[in-house]
Design an enzyme around this catalytic site. Structure first.
Site, PDB file in Angstrom:
ATOM      1  N   SER A  47       0.849  -1.187   0.000  1.00 54.75           N
ATOM      2  CA  SER A  47       0.000   0.000   0.000  1.00 54.75           C
ATOM      3  C   SER A  47       0.885   1.237   0.000  1.00 54.75           C
ATOM      4  O   SER A  47       2.068   1.168   0.295  1.00 54.75           O
ATOM      5  CB  SER A  47      -0.891   0.012   1.234  1.00 54.75           C
ATOM      6  OG  SER A  47      -0.132   0.430   2.357  1.00 54.75           O
ATOM      7  N   LYS A  48       0.267   2.364  -0.308  1.00 52.11           N
ATOM      8  CA  LYS A  48       1.077   3.586  -0.355  1.00 52.11           C
ATOM      9  C   LYS A  48       1.605   3.916   1.038  1.00 52.11           C
ATOM     10  O   LYS A  48       2.650   4.531   1.177  1.00 52.11           O
ATOM     11  CB  LYS A  48       0.302   4.728  -0.984  1.00 52.11           C
ATOM     12  CG  LYS A  48      -0.994   5.090  -0.312  1.00 52.11           C
ATOM     13  CD  LYS A  48      -1.661   6.228  -1.063  1.00 52.11           C
ATOM     14  CE  LYS A  48      -2.919   6.688  -0.334  1.00 52.11           C
ATOM     15  NZ  LYS A  48      -3.564   7.805  -1.015  1.00 52.11           N
ATOM     16  N   ARG A  49       0.883   3.492   2.055  1.00 54.48           N
ATOM     17  CA  ARG A  49       1.332   3.749   3.437  1.00 54.48           C
ATOM     18  C   ARG A  49       2.641   3.016   3.736  1.00 54.48           C
ATOM     19  O   ARG A  49       3.448   3.498   4.506  1.00 54.48           O
ATOM     20  CB  ARG A  49       0.294   3.289   4.463  1.00 54.48           C
ATOM     21  CG  ARG A  49      -1.067   3.895   4.269  1.00 54.48           C
ATOM     22  CD  ARG A  49      -1.260   5.194   5.043  1.00 54.48           C
ATOM     23  NE  ARG A  49      -2.348   5.932   4.435  1.00 54.48           N
ATOM     24  CZ  ARG A  49      -2.364   7.236   4.235  1.00 54.48           C
ATOM     25  NH1 ARG A  49      -1.346   7.975   4.614  1.00 54.48           N
ATOM     26  NH2 ARG A  49      -3.385   7.822   3.654  1.00 54.48           N
ATOM     27  N   ASP A  50       2.799   1.812   3.170  1.00 56.60           N
ATOM     28  CA  ASP A  50       4.032   1.036   3.433  1.00 56.60           C
ATOM     29  C   ASP A  50       5.254   1.843   3.058  1.00 56.60           C
ATOM     30  O   ASP A  50       6.276   1.788   3.729  1.00 56.60           O
ATOM     31  CB  ASP A  50       4.042  -0.265   2.615  1.00 56.60           C
ATOM     32  CG  ASP A  50       2.938  -1.201   3.044  1.00 56.60           C
ATOM     33  OD1 ASP A  50       2.645  -1.235   4.246  1.00 56.60           O
ATOM     34  OD2 ASP A  50       2.364  -1.887   2.177  1.00 56.60           O
TER      35      ASP A  50
END
Ligand code: GLU
Length: 506
Positions: free
Chosen positions: A264-267
């Site tokens: 995910s972009k959060r990773d």
């Protein structure tokens, strides 16, 4: 007759293009190139509620940066345009109506509130509400409301949507190029909305109509679209377009570097690597995201890394140009199982490309950084430095940081290194070395090496005992390429100045 291969990348402009999206674009591009076909860019912007300003430009710029040239589509044009779905808006209604007429779709007048209430009621009973063959008979739609009433509702502009009439309990055995047979039972699927009350088609309708009209032969997209496959195939059937239905290939997920689940972009922000090709600032939240481009990755390295996320060439080769990839790429070598993303491997690819770059090209980039830092330089020297040092770095910015000492004398000396190498007897030794350095006129590597080595041998000193403090004096730390290279490049005058300064301050 074999049809000309035509594939499309069909992103929705709902934000920055994630690296998974770039991989989808890349695989489509490679497939088109491999088979001498066309690579289209279609912007699927029918969901106005999810539209993000700047996202379309971002997508176009990213493809450009990656070198994925679009043959036809938004920004390029072509005979099947327009390629932005919002500009095709008027066209879709007739197709939705065609399905109503043929009995494959129907009007549904249920309001959002009514459906919400039903959803809640079902939840209360521990059930999930599905608009399908089981429930549609109790709902407000043209399947059982008398025709005259439907007419009336339509005439009085009552808001409606058009839904697909999903067949009841049909076992569907569908083909996916990567996965082979995939089975679905239609009873688990709902009557998806095809046409919305705002006069816009949904993704499903617009996507199928456009793929058909644009003569798409293969749909290559992410695994997250696999659940939509039965609806899409049924839509082709309902339209009577089965003969020219594209073949489908659903690409494996890209997984987090560690643990379970999809990247995910959060990773990226959490683990310190970019998930977007270029920097992106979310216009709604102001949130900033790193980009491969700005973080110093070469587009070729980024693309090479992406190509191997889910595809393999069948050999051990890992470094490929885009052209080589185009020659080798087929869907047979795309895996079904998820591809784990490895940020270190991304750096490794960049390293490989950096080392392979001609010194002159690196020198241009390093030269730009020097200019930005107001440091004077001599171009051939910069080239030589790049050649000497590139082996050790992943990024030009790191190379630059570590070669700045060639252009600016150290203003401080690394504490740990000076403690370790600048001993009590060192100043006297360095003073002597300074005299040797002063006596030399030819500062070529071969000559300084010969003279200084001879002196070291004559004095029966250890090489390290001399070279380590010498290094600290000239560079400011125990790092950098060979000292004879260093002093050849900076020259006699600078070498002597630096030695004198070190002797005065250390
Ligand atoms: N608009 C869809 C997306 O954003 C396209 C999916 C497809 O390729 O069918 O990914």
């Amino acid at each position: 007759m074999e049809r000309k291969v035509r594939v499309r990348f069909a992103p929705s402009p709902t934000g920055a293009l994630h690296l998974g999206g770039v991989r989808t674009a890349l695989f489509n591009y490679l497939f088109a190139r491999h088979y001498g076909g066309d690579f289209l860019l279609r912007i699927e912007d029918t969901d106005q509620t999810r539209y993000v300003a700047g996202a379309e430009e971002y997508i176009i710029e990213s493809l450009k940066w990656c070198g994925l040239t679009v043959d036809e589509g938004v920004g390029v044009g072509g005979e099947y345009g327009p390629y932005r779905q919002s500009e095709r808006k008027e066209m879709y209604k007739q197709y939705a109506l065609q399905l109503v007429e043929s009995g494959n779709a129907y009007y549904s007048f249920d309001t959002a509130e009514e459906l919400d209430a039903l959803r809640k009621e079902c939840e209360g009973k521990g059930e999930t509400f599905i608009y399908n063959a089981k429930s549609r008979g109790r709902l407000k739609n043209s399947l059982h409301i008398p025709a005259s009433e439907v007419e009336q509702l339509l005439a009085s502009n009552t808001p409606y949507v058009i839904r697909f009439k999903m067949p009841e309990n049909e076992n569907l055995i569908l083909q996916d190029i990567i996965r082979g047979e995939v089975h679905f039972n239609s009873s688990l699927l709902d009557d998806k909305v095809l046409y919305k009350s705002d006069g816009m088609p949904t993704y499903h309708l617009a996507n199928i109509v456009d793929d058909h009209l644009m003569k798409i032969t293969h749909v290559i997209r992410g695994e997250e679209w696999l659940p939509s496959l039965p609806l899409h195939v049924l839509l082709y059937k309902a339209f009577g377009w089965e003969d020219t239905m594209p073949e489908f290939a659903h690409l494996p997920l890209i997984l987090k570097p560690v643990g379970n689940g999809k990247l995910s972009k959060r990773d990226g922000n959490k683990m310190g690597f970019p998930v977007f090709p270029m920097e992106f600032t979310d216009p709604a939240t102001g949130e900033k995201w790193h980009g491969y481009k700005e973080d110093g990755y070469f587009p070729e390295a980024f693309i090479n890394m992406l190509a191997l996320l889910g595809w393999n060439p069948g050999t051990d080769q890992e470094i490929f140009t885009l052209d080589e990839l185009s020659k080798l790429f087929t869907l047979e070598h795309v895996n079904k199982s998820g591809a784990r993303f490895n940020p270190d491997k991304a750096k490794w690819f960049n390293h490989k490309y950096l080392v392979a770059k001609p010194d002159s090209e690196l020198a241009t980039q390093v030269g730009e950084l020097l200019t930005a830092d107001h440091l004077a330089f001599d171009r051939p020297k910069v080239e030589r430095i790049c050649g000497l040092m590139k082996e050790r770095y992943n990024f030009v910015s790191e190379l630059y940081e570590d070669c700045r000492f060639f252009f600016v004398a150290p203003t401080e000396f690394n504490e740990k290194d000076s403690k370790k190498y600048w001993k009590e007897e060192t100043p006297a030794l360095m003073q002597e070395l300074l005299e040797v350095l002063k006596s030399i006129d030819d500062y070529s590597f071969a000559n300084t090496e010969q003279v200084i080595s001879a002196w070291i041998n004559e004095k029966q000193l250890g090489f390290g005992k001399v070279m380590n403090p010498f290094r600290v004096a000239i560079i400011g730390a125990a790092k950098g390429p060979h000292m004879f290279d260093v002093i050849e490049i900076i020259g006699k005058e600078e070498t002597i100045q630096r030695m004198e300064k070190a002797l005065a301050s250390l």
